[in-house]
Design a protein around this motif. Structure first.
Motif, PDB file in Angstrom:
ATOM      1  N   ALA A 196       0.849  -1.188   0.000  1.00 16.79           N
ATOM      2  CA  ALA A 196       0.000   0.000   0.000  1.00 16.79           C
ATOM      3  C   ALA A 196       0.882   1.234   0.000  1.00 16.79           C
ATOM      4  N   GLY A 197       0.502   2.219  -0.800  1.00 15.09           N
ATOM      5  CA  GLY A 197       1.315   3.417  -0.762  1.00 15.09           C
ATOM      6  C   GLY A 197       1.054   4.399  -1.877  1.00 15.09           C
ATOM      7  N   ASP A 198       1.903   5.416  -1.856  1.00 22.62           N
ATOM      8  CA  ASP A 198       1.926   6.448  -2.885  1.00 22.62           C
ATOM      9  C   ASP A 198       2.892   5.961  -3.957  1.00 22.62           C
ATOM     10  N   LEU A 199       2.354   5.546  -5.086  1.00 23.68           N
ATOM     11  CA  LEU A 199       3.181   4.979  -6.146  1.00 23.68           C
ATOM     12  C   LEU A 199       3.770   6.041  -7.060  1.00 23.68           C
ATOM     13  N   ASN A 200       3.292   7.282  -6.950  1.00 25.34           N
ATOM     14  CA  ASN A 200       3.717   8.349  -7.863  1.00 25.34           C
ATOM     15  C   ASN A 200       3.574   7.921  -9.314  1.00 25.34           C
ATOM     16  N   ASP A 201       2.600   7.073  -9.575  1.00 24.00           N
ATOM     17  CA  ASP A 201       2.396   6.519 -10.899  1.00 24.00           C
ATOM     18  C   ASP A 201       0.914   6.198 -11.059  1.00 24.00           C
ATOM     19  N   GLU A 202       0.404   6.381 -12.254  1.00 21.69           N
ATOM     20  CA  GLU A 202      -0.987   6.043 -12.536  1.00 21.69           C
ATOM     21  C   GLU A 202      -1.072   4.612 -13.090  1.00 21.69           C
ATOM     22  N   PRO A 203      -2.279   4.049 -13.155  1.00 22.22           N
ATOM     23  CA  PRO A 203      -2.411   2.644 -13.549  1.00 22.22           C
ATOM     24  C   PRO A 203      -1.790   2.282 -14.898  1.00 22.22           C
ATOM     25  N   ASP A 204      -1.653   3.238 -15.812  1.00 26.09           N
ATOM     26  CA  ASP A 204      -1.047   2.925 -17.103  1.00 26.09           C
ATOM     27  C   ASP A 204       0.466   3.133 -17.101  1.00 26.09           C
ATOM     28  N   GLY A 205       1.034   3.524 -15.954  1.00 26.16           N
ATOM     29  CA  GLY A 205       2.473   3.727 -15.856  1.00 26.16           C
ATOM     30  C   GLY A 205       3.221   2.413 -15.683  1.00 26.16           C
ATOM     31  N   ARG A 206       4.517   2.413 -15.996  1.00 29.75           N
ATOM     32  CA  ARG A 206       5.292   1.167 -15.964  1.00 29.75           C
ATOM     33  C   ARG A 206       5.401   0.580 -14.566  1.00 29.75           C
ATOM     34  N   ALA A 207       5.621   1.416 -13.560  1.00 28.75           N
ATOM     35  CA  ALA A 207       5.773   0.897 -12.197  1.00 28.75           C
ATOM     36  C   ALA A 207       4.463   0.315 -11.686  1.00 28.75           C
ATOM     37  N   PHE A 208       3.378   1.031 -11.892  1.00 27.77           N
ATOM     38  CA  PHE A 208       2.062   0.556 -11.469  1.00 27.77           C
ATOM     39  C   PHE A 208       1.742  -0.758 -12.175  1.00 27.77           C
ATOM     40  N   ARG A 209       1.977  -0.808 -13.478  1.00 28.59           N
ATOM     41  CA  ARG A 209       1.690  -2.019 -14.248  1.00 28.59           C
ATOM     42  C   ARG A 209       2.567  -3.189 -13.800  1.00 28.59           C
TER      43      ARG A 209
END
Length: 260
Positions: free
Chosen positions: A165-178
């Motif tokens: 859980a956290g602040d990913l600094n990324d949206e769902p289409d971003g590489r880290a989130f994906r």
């Protein structure tokens, strides 16, 4: 007559079979630089068993401020804070802390060093949940690498039931989130409840905060809580610059080796 939106989210409980329903809250609190009274009201209204904090106090007298927040919200400090460069885990007395560790990620010159607050918590006699609170980099390439480190750390707990859980600094289409969602359940996508976007708190346009769980965990509902009892929209905007993400998770009873 007002309706409590949390009535739509399963209440915390331990089942006769040893499984447990756990409420987990993820919240970037911006180092308590905003309206702490509003922040406390939001956290208490969510009635969490676990809070994964990002941007916890990490400078002068940080332990005092972390303890003060825990006390005001009827929670206890489990791990993290300055020792994890910001991520922190709080829990209710319902959780038994089996182990906890703060992990520093590799330092990149010129960028803020990141870390992870990690713990294995037991609810009731047999429901164990590994928890990782994270705040990923603002740099896209580093964020992607850190997502892989988060997955490695989660696997290293040895627990089938685990959550990031956290602040990913990324949206769902971003590489880290994906990268995370390829191996874990994205809570909002799996069982949407409440609101979706988390940032900024004033007029949210992006979903960069998330709760993601392994397949052994059943996501019963996940999203941004709204209409909380005793909490106004002004409180949510004033508490910090992110909106919280609240999830209800069913954690299976685990055997001695961690397997359900």
């Amino acid at each position: 007559m007002t309706t409590d939106p949390l009535e739509d989210l399963p209440a915390s409980r331990t089942e006769p079979d040893g499984s447990a329903v756990v409420r987990l809250l993820s919240y970037n609190i911006r180092s308590l630089r905003d309206d702490v009274g509003a922040l406390v009201r939001v956290i208490r209204a969510c009635a969490p068993d676990v809070v994964c904090v990002q941007e916890a106090p990490r400078f002068f007298r940080w332990r005092k401020y972390a303890a003060r927040l825990a006390r005001a919200t009827d929670l206890v400090h489990v791990t993290g804070g300055a020792t994890a460069t910001g991520p922190m885990i709080l829990s209710s007395l319902r959780a038994h802390v089996e182990r906890a560790e703060d992990v520093l990620l590799p330092r990149t010159p010129g960028l803020h060093r990141r870390g992870l607050a990690t713990a294995v918590l037991r609810f009731g006699p047999a429901a164990r949940l590994a928890v990782v609170s994270c705040h990923l980099s603002l740099a896209e390439w580093e964020r992607h690498e850190q997502a892989g480190m988060v997955l490695e750390r989660l696997a290293g707990t040895g627990e089938d039931a685990a959550v990031v859980a956290g602040d990913l600094n990324d949206e769902p289409d971003g590489r880290a989130f994906r990268r995370l969602a390829a191996e874990l359940q994205d809570g909002w996508a799996t069982s949407p409840w409440g609101g979706e976007n988390t940032s900024p708190a004033r007029g949210p346009r992006k979903r960069i905060d998330a709760v993601l769980a392994t397949g052994a965990v059943e996501v019963l509902g996940c999203g941004v809580p709204a209409g909380l009892p005793g909490v106004t929209e002004a409180d949510l905007r004033a508490a910090t610059d992110h909106l919280p993400v609240l999830a209800a998770l069913r954690v299976p009873a685990a055997g001695p080796g961690g397997a359900p």
